[in-house]
Design a protein around this motif. Structure first.
Motif, PDB file in Angstrom:
ATOM      1  N   PRO A 180      42.797  34.640  39.834  1.00  0.00           N
ATOM      2  CA  PRO A 180      43.365  33.707  40.810  1.00  0.00           C
ATOM      3  C   PRO A 180      44.036  32.501  40.156  1.00  0.00           C
ATOM      4  O   PRO A 180      45.087  32.040  40.621  1.00  0.00           O
ATOM      5  N   ALA A 181      43.472  32.016  39.057  1.00  0.00           N
ATOM      6  CA  ALA A 181      44.066  30.864  38.373  1.00  0.00           C
ATOM      7  C   ALA A 181      45.422  31.235  37.765  1.00  0.00           C
ATOM      8  O   ALA A 181      46.361  30.420  37.774  1.00  0.00           O
ATOM      9  N   GLN A 182      45.534  32.442  37.248  1.00  0.00           N
ATOM     10  CA  GLN A 182      46.806  32.887  36.679  1.00  0.00           C
ATOM     11  C   GLN A 182      47.857  33.081  37.766  1.00  0.00           C
ATOM     12  O   GLN A 182      49.028  32.729  37.574  1.00  0.00           O
ATOM     13  N   VAL A 183      47.454  33.627  38.907  1.00  0.00           N
ATOM     14  CA  VAL A 183      48.385  33.776  40.029  1.00  0.00           C
ATOM     15  C   VAL A 183      48.919  32.410  40.447  1.00  0.00           C
ATOM     16  O   VAL A 183      50.123  32.227  40.636  1.00  0.00           O
ATOM     17  N   LYS A 184      48.032  31.438  40.574  1.00  0.00           N
ATOM     18  CA  LYS A 184      48.468  30.093  40.963  1.00  0.00           C
ATOM     19  C   LYS A 184      49.392  29.491  39.914  1.00  0.00           C
ATOM     20  O   LYS A 184      50.406  28.846  40.252  1.00  0.00           O
ATOM     21  N   ALA A 185      49.091  29.706  38.639  1.00  0.00           N
ATOM     22  CA  ALA A 185      49.934  29.158  37.577  1.00  0.00           C
ATOM     23  C   ALA A 185      51.332  29.762  37.630  1.00  0.00           C
ATOM     24  O   ALA A 185      52.334  29.057  37.433  1.00  0.00           O
ATOM     25  N   ILE A 186      51.420  31.079  37.897  1.00  0.00           N
ATOM     26  CA  ILE A 186      52.726  31.733  38.007  1.00  0.00           C
ATOM     27  C   ILE A 186      53.490  31.191  39.216  1.00  0.00           C
ATOM     28  O   ILE A 186      54.679  30.866  39.123  1.00  0.00           O
ATOM     29  N   GLU A 187      52.815  31.073  40.353  1.00  0.00           N
ATOM     30  CA  GLU A 187      53.479  30.557  41.551  1.00  0.00           C
ATOM     31  C   GLU A 187      53.962  29.126  41.345  1.00  0.00           C
ATOM     32  O   GLU A 187      55.080  28.769  41.752  1.00  0.00           O
ATOM     33  N   ASP A 188      53.148  28.300  40.707  1.00  0.00           N
ATOM     34  CA  ASP A 188      53.551  26.916  40.447  1.00  0.00           C
ATOM     35  C   ASP A 188      54.762  26.868  39.509  1.00  0.00           C
ATOM     36  O   ASP A 188      55.689  26.060  39.704  1.00  0.00           O
TER      37      ASP A 188
END
Length: 286
Positions: free
Chosen positions: A27-35
Motif C-alpha cells: 500500500p505504501a508503494q501504491v501511494k508513492a506511485i500515485e503521489d
C-alpha cells in the motif's frame, strides 16, 4: 521494501527507481506511485522487463482494468490477457504485418496526439506500456502536459472555453485516416462521451486543458467552428515546451496519466519489428 525515488526529466516527467515492479506492491508503494504521478504525470521505469502476468498484477494494484478498443474490435489476440493492448506491428501469427494490414493502421493512428479511452466513461486513468522489442531507429513516444498547457493559455481563451464540452468518439481518429471499414454494430459499440475542455484534477487542484484527437465536436458550436477550436487548442497544448520525448529501451515500463496528458508514437519503419504491451486502468471517481 523498496522505496520509490524519482529524478525529474524535462519538462515534467520523471525517471523512477527503487521499486521492483515484478513484485507485489505494498500500500505504501501504491501511494508513492500515485503521489509521484500527481507531480510528474509520466514515470519512466528502466530495466523492468515484465511478464504478461506481472504487468497485469502491477496495473490491477493501481485500479480496475480498462479494455479500450478491445470492446469494439474483439477478434484474435496474441496475449494471455484480453486487458493487455498489443501496441505492435506484429500479427497474431507472430509475423510482422504488411502495410495493408489493420495493425499498421493502428500504428499510424497511435501517431496522433490522444489520451487513451477518452471516448468512453469511465475513461482511462493510468496507462503502463512495457517495451518488448524496439526498432533500431524511431518509434519514440511523446507526452504533452495538459496542465502546463492550461496554465499558458491567455486569459481570453480561458474565458472562452471555461464552460465548453467536447464530444469524444472512438472511431473519429480512424475515420480521419481513411479507416472506415466498420459495421454499424462496431460504430455504435462505444457511445460518444462528452468531457469539459477545462477540468480540475480532484487530487491536485490543478486545471487541465482536456483535448486530444478523439475529440470531434464542441457542444453548442457548429461542427466546423468546433473542430477549428479543437485544432487550435491541440496546437497550443503540444508546443515543444510542454512535451517530453521518451526513447525506448527493451525492458522499459512507462506509465502516464491520461487525464493530465496526451501522447503520440513517432515514426518508425513498419517493416521492422516493434512490440510493446499496454495495461490501462479506469478512472475511479468518488
Amino acid at each position: 521494501m523498496g522505496i520509490l525515488e524519482t529524478r525529474p526529466l524535462q519538462p515534467f516527467a520523471a525517471e523512477a527507481t527503487g521499486i521492483d515492479l515484478r513484485e507485489p506492491l505494498t500500500p505504501a508503494q501504491v501511494k508513492a506511485i500515485e503521489d509521484a504521478m500527481d507531480r510528474h504525470a509520466v514515470l519512466v521505469f528502466r530495466n523492468q522487463p515484465l511478464t504478461q502476468s506481472q504487468q497485469i498484477a502491477f496495473a490491477k494494484a493501481l485500479g480496475p482494468l480498462d479494455m479500450g478498443l478491445r470492446k469494439l474490435k474483439g477478434g484474435p489476440h496474441r496475449f494471455e490477457y484480453a486487458e493487455l493492448a498489443d501496441i505492435s506491428n506484429v500479427k497474431v501469427d507472430g509475423d510482422v504485418a504488411d502495410r495493408q494490414h489493420a495493425k499498421i493502421v493502428g500504428n499510424v493512428a497511435n501517431q496522433l496526439w490522444h489520451s487513451d479511452s477518452s471516448f468512453q466513461k469511465p475513461r482511462a486513468k493510468y496507462s503502463m506500456l512495457s517495451a518488448v522489442t524496439v526498432p533500431g531507429f524511431g518509434g519514440e513516444t511523446e507526452f504533452a502536459d495538459l496542465r502546463m498547457a492550461y496554465d499558458a493559455l491567455p486569459a481570453w481563451r480561458k474565458r472562452q472555453i471555461e464552460k465548453l464540452q467536447a464530444v469524444h468518439y472512438a472511431l473519429h481518429s480512424r475515420f480521419l485516416l481513411g479507416d472506415t471499414q466498420y459495421t454499424q454494430e462496431q460504430r455504435a459499440a462505444i457511445a460518444p462521451a462528452s468531457w469539459p475542455l477545462v477540468q480540475t484534477d480532484p487530487r491536485t487542484g490543478r486545471k487541465i486543458l482536456f483535448v486530444g484527437i478523439h475529440a470531434c465536436e464542441v457542444e453548442g458550436m457548429t461542427v466546423a467552428e468546433g473542430r477549428m477550436l479543437l485544432l487550435d487548442l491541440m496546437e497550443h497544448a503540444t508546443q515543444r515546451e510542454f512535451v517530453h520525448q521518451h526513447h525506448w529501451q527493451v525492458g522499459d515500463l512507462v506509465m502516464w496519466d491520461n487525464t493530465a496528458t496526451v501522447h503520440r508514437g513517432r515514426w518508425f519503419d513498419f517493416a521492422e519489428r516493434r512490440e510493446l504491451r499496454r495495461a490501462t486502468t479506469e478512472e475511479v471517481t468518488a
